[in-house]
Design a protein around this motif. Sequence first.
Motif, PDB file in Angstrom:
ATOM      1  N   VAL A   4     -13.746   8.756  35.878  1.00 37.83           N
ATOM      2  CA  VAL A   4     -14.432   8.105  36.994  1.00 37.83           C
ATOM      3  C   VAL A   4     -13.977   8.800  38.273  1.00 37.83           C
ATOM      4  CG1 VAL A   4     -14.739   5.944  38.263  1.00 37.83           C
ATOM      5  CG2 VAL A   4     -14.556   5.913  35.758  1.00 37.83           C
ATOM      6  N   VAL A  17     -18.068  -1.622  44.535  1.00 36.33           N
ATOM      7  CA  VAL A  17     -17.100  -0.621  44.062  1.00 36.33           C
ATOM      8  C   VAL A  17     -16.948   0.403  45.178  1.00 36.33           C
ATOM      9  CG1 VAL A  17     -16.567   1.090  42.286  1.00 36.33           C
ATOM     10  CG2 VAL A  17     -17.838  -0.975  41.671  1.00 36.33           C
ATOM     11  N   SER A  43     -18.154  -1.547  37.565  1.00 34.29           N
ATOM     12  CA  SER A  43     -17.693  -0.213  37.171  1.00 34.29           C
ATOM     13  C   SER A  43     -18.042   0.080  35.722  1.00 34.29           C
ATOM     14  CB  SER A  43     -16.181  -0.093  37.380  1.00 34.29           C
ATOM     15  OG  SER A  43     -15.828  -0.265  38.730  1.00 34.29           O
TER      16      SER A  43
END
Length: 303
Positions: A4, A17, A43
Amino acid sequence: MITVEHLTKTYGPYRAVDDVSFTCKPGAVTGFLGPNGAGKSTSMRIMAGLTPPTSGSATIGGVHYRDIPNPGTQVGVLLDASAQHAGRTGREILALSALTMGLPMSRVDEMLKLVSLTPEESKRRVKNYSLGMRQRLGIANALMGDPKILILDEPANGLDPAGIHWMRSLLRHYANRGGTVLLSSHLLHEIEVIADEIIVIGRGKIVAQGTKAELLQGAGSYVRAEDNAALSAAATAAGLAVSPSGIGLRMDAEPLEVGRLAAQHGLVLAELRNADGAGLEDMFLELTSDTQREVATPAGAQA
């Protein structure tokens, strides 16, 4: 591996996020912790290709989920155990997954056995399942394609203690075989027991990440003495930070140091151990204090 990088998701002025970056490695269970609304589920939905990011990326094995051929054989996902067709039986749901992935029907029986759903239970409609049974079915579905990576959002919800122990053993064995596990949970003890790496998120931002040992370094000791007041006074005089903890004390020192201090002052100890359990909870509450709805009430305070 899950990667990520600078992941951001906004809904109008709200940033769910906010520039999140982390990796989940093969052979490890990564615990994803955070209060409600912290950004965990968003997420995970982005990782699974269900929600587009505003910016940044989440890749699995170096590619986006949508670009993985037959993704169920590479990534097992369980984001909501209740989001299964309520009118179908458990067996039908797994059979449809097997057909979609091109797997033999024998895989259905293997998965039902793995998650301990009986032949009778597998023929019931999902609307008649308890939450724990839906979790087991969801885990079976996630594992159907024998994936290398698992993304699980609160999989322990609804499981009884025996079920939680079963799930913990299952995920530990999966990681030990080289699998990658990202596990979100509000059960801090379960994360403490199973996770190799911990990521803490609050208000959409990563507030801490690292191995369990790194994050709990300096958690100190929990001690209960025959005379807590005398031990507290001795520790304070020795320059140690002391605070009440249940029926004992929390000290900013290793158990060996606390034991020596008690021996020097002739104090009898009833309990002495690492404060890791309390340390994880304290760390979580401290790091996410500005996101908590509840304010702790001192013991003995009137409502």
